[in-house]
Design a protein around this motif. Structure first.
Motif, PDB file in Angstrom:
ATOM      1  N   ASN A   1      -3.856   5.737  -7.883  1.00 51.09           N
ATOM      2  CA  ASN A   1      -3.528   4.891  -6.739  1.00 51.09           C
ATOM      3  C   ASN A   1      -4.793   4.131  -6.361  1.00 51.09           C
ATOM      4  OD1 ASN A   1      -2.769   3.656  -4.388  1.00 51.09           O
ATOM      5  ND2 ASN A   1      -2.366   5.531  -3.252  1.00 51.09           N
ATOM      6  N   ASN A   2      -4.833   2.833  -6.645  1.00 47.21           N
ATOM      7  CA  ASN A   2      -6.004   2.003  -6.352  1.00 47.21           C
ATOM      8  C   ASN A   2      -5.999   1.436  -4.947  1.00 47.21           C
ATOM      9  OD1 ASN A   2      -7.299   2.099  -8.963  1.00 47.21           O
ATOM     10  ND2 ASN A   2      -5.555   0.944  -9.711  1.00 47.21           N
ATOM     11  N   ASP A   3      -4.959   1.731  -4.172  1.00 51.82           N
ATOM     12  CA  ASP A   3      -4.891   1.235  -2.799  1.00 51.82           C
ATOM     13  C   ASP A   3      -5.897   1.997  -1.938  1.00 51.82           C
ATOM     14  OD1 ASP A   3      -3.948   1.001   0.044  1.00 51.82           O
ATOM     15  OD2 ASP A   3      -2.367  -0.189  -0.914  1.00 51.82           O
ATOM     16  N   PRO A   4      -6.755   1.306  -1.192  1.00 47.88           N
ATOM     17  CA  PRO A   4      -7.767   1.995  -0.394  1.00 47.88           C
ATOM     18  C   PRO A   4      -7.236   2.624   0.897  1.00 47.88           C
ATOM     19  CG  PRO A   4      -7.994  -0.370  -0.118  1.00 47.88           C
ATOM     20  CD  PRO A   4      -6.913  -0.147  -1.143  1.00 47.88           C
ATOM     21  N   VAL A   5      -5.984   2.307   1.276  1.00 54.34           N
ATOM     22  CA  VAL A   5      -5.467   2.755   2.564  1.00 54.34           C
ATOM     23  C   VAL A   5      -4.168   3.553   2.460  1.00 54.34           C
ATOM     24  CG1 VAL A   5      -4.641   1.957   4.822  1.00 54.34           C
ATOM     25  CG2 VAL A   5      -6.532   0.774   3.710  1.00 54.34           C
ATOM     26  N   ASN A   6      -3.242   3.101   1.628  1.00 53.57           N
ATOM     27  CA  ASN A   6      -1.890   3.657   1.605  1.00 53.57           C
ATOM     28  C   ASN A   6      -1.693   4.719   0.527  1.00 53.57           C
ATOM     29  OD1 ASN A   6      -0.666   1.871   3.630  1.00 53.57           O
ATOM     30  ND2 ASN A   6      -1.124   0.275   2.134  1.00 53.57           N
ATOM     31  N   THR A   7      -0.890   5.712   0.861  1.00 48.28           N
ATOM     32  CA  THR A   7      -0.490   6.736  -0.103  1.00 48.28           C
ATOM     33  C   THR A   7       0.644   6.181  -0.946  1.00 48.28           C
ATOM     34  OG1 THR A   7      -1.154   8.559   1.314  1.00 48.28           O
ATOM     35  CG2 THR A   7       0.524   9.054  -0.340  1.00 48.28           C
ATOM     36  N   SER A   8       0.598   6.456  -2.231  1.00 46.92           N
ATOM     37  CA  SER A   8       1.641   6.047  -3.165  1.00 46.92           C
ATOM     38  C   SER A   8       2.547   7.244  -3.425  1.00 46.92           C
ATOM     39  CB  SER A   8       0.994   5.584  -4.473  1.00 46.92           C
ATOM     40  OG  SER A   8       1.962   5.239  -5.408  1.00 46.92           O
ATOM     41  N   THR A   9       3.842   7.009  -3.456  1.00 46.64           N
ATOM     42  CA  THR A   9       4.774   8.064  -3.826  1.00 46.64           C
ATOM     43  C   THR A   9       5.387   7.685  -5.164  1.00 46.64           C
ATOM     44  OG1 THR A   9       5.256   8.583  -1.530  1.00 46.64           O
ATOM     45  CG2 THR A   9       6.834   9.350  -3.170  1.00 46.64           C
ATOM     46  N   VAL A  10       5.251   8.581  -6.134  1.00 40.86           N
ATOM     47  CA  VAL A  10       5.752   8.318  -7.482  1.00 40.86           C
ATOM     48  C   VAL A  10       6.788   9.384  -7.834  1.00 40.86           C
ATOM     49  CG1 VAL A  10       5.147   8.091  -9.916  1.00 40.86           C
ATOM     50  CG2 VAL A  10       3.553   7.279  -8.160  1.00 40.86           C
TER      51      VAL A  10
END
Length: 116
Positions: free
Chosen positions: A29-38
């Motif tokens: 997850n390269n997003d610096p703020v948000n959690t990714s749900t996979v």
């Protein structure tokens, strides 16, 4: 939301042994703020398409997770569904490994090869 797939992967035995015994899935997850749900789904391909893996993982901001799955099957396919907020920031790769844990080049898919 993004849906990615490995496409069908043939794992036919060679001299009685399938090349890939397990697969390693890496999610970044390269997003610096948000959690990714996979959400990932693994299918056994043997004349019919049978679900054998169904799991969801939260991947924190700038986090990398590694997950191993059984793959000593004649054929398999994995689908990955990524939530809306981080779909463009989440990368997935799939690595086939033999019984000794060594990479099987033919069953290696880096993030640019896992297709939409």
């Amino acid at each position: 939301m993004a849906i990615l797939t490995t496409g069908p992967i043939v794992n036919t035995p060679v001299n009685g042994v399938r090349p890939t015994q397990t697969i390693t899935i890496k999610i970044v997850n390269n997003d610096p703020v948000n959690t990714s749900t996979v959400l990932f789904e693994g299918y056994y391909l043997n004349g019919t398409r049978t679900l054998y893996v169904l799991e969801a993982f939260p991947v924190g901001p700038n986090e990398v997770i590694t997950h191993n799955n059984y793959a000593n099957l004649d054929g398999y396919e994995f689908l990955f569904t990524i939530g809306d907020d981080t779909a463009g920031q989440t990368e997935i790769s799939v690595w086939g490994k033999n019984a000794d844990g060594e990479l099987v080049d033919a069953h290696r898919l880096v993030s640019s090869e896992v297709k939409y």
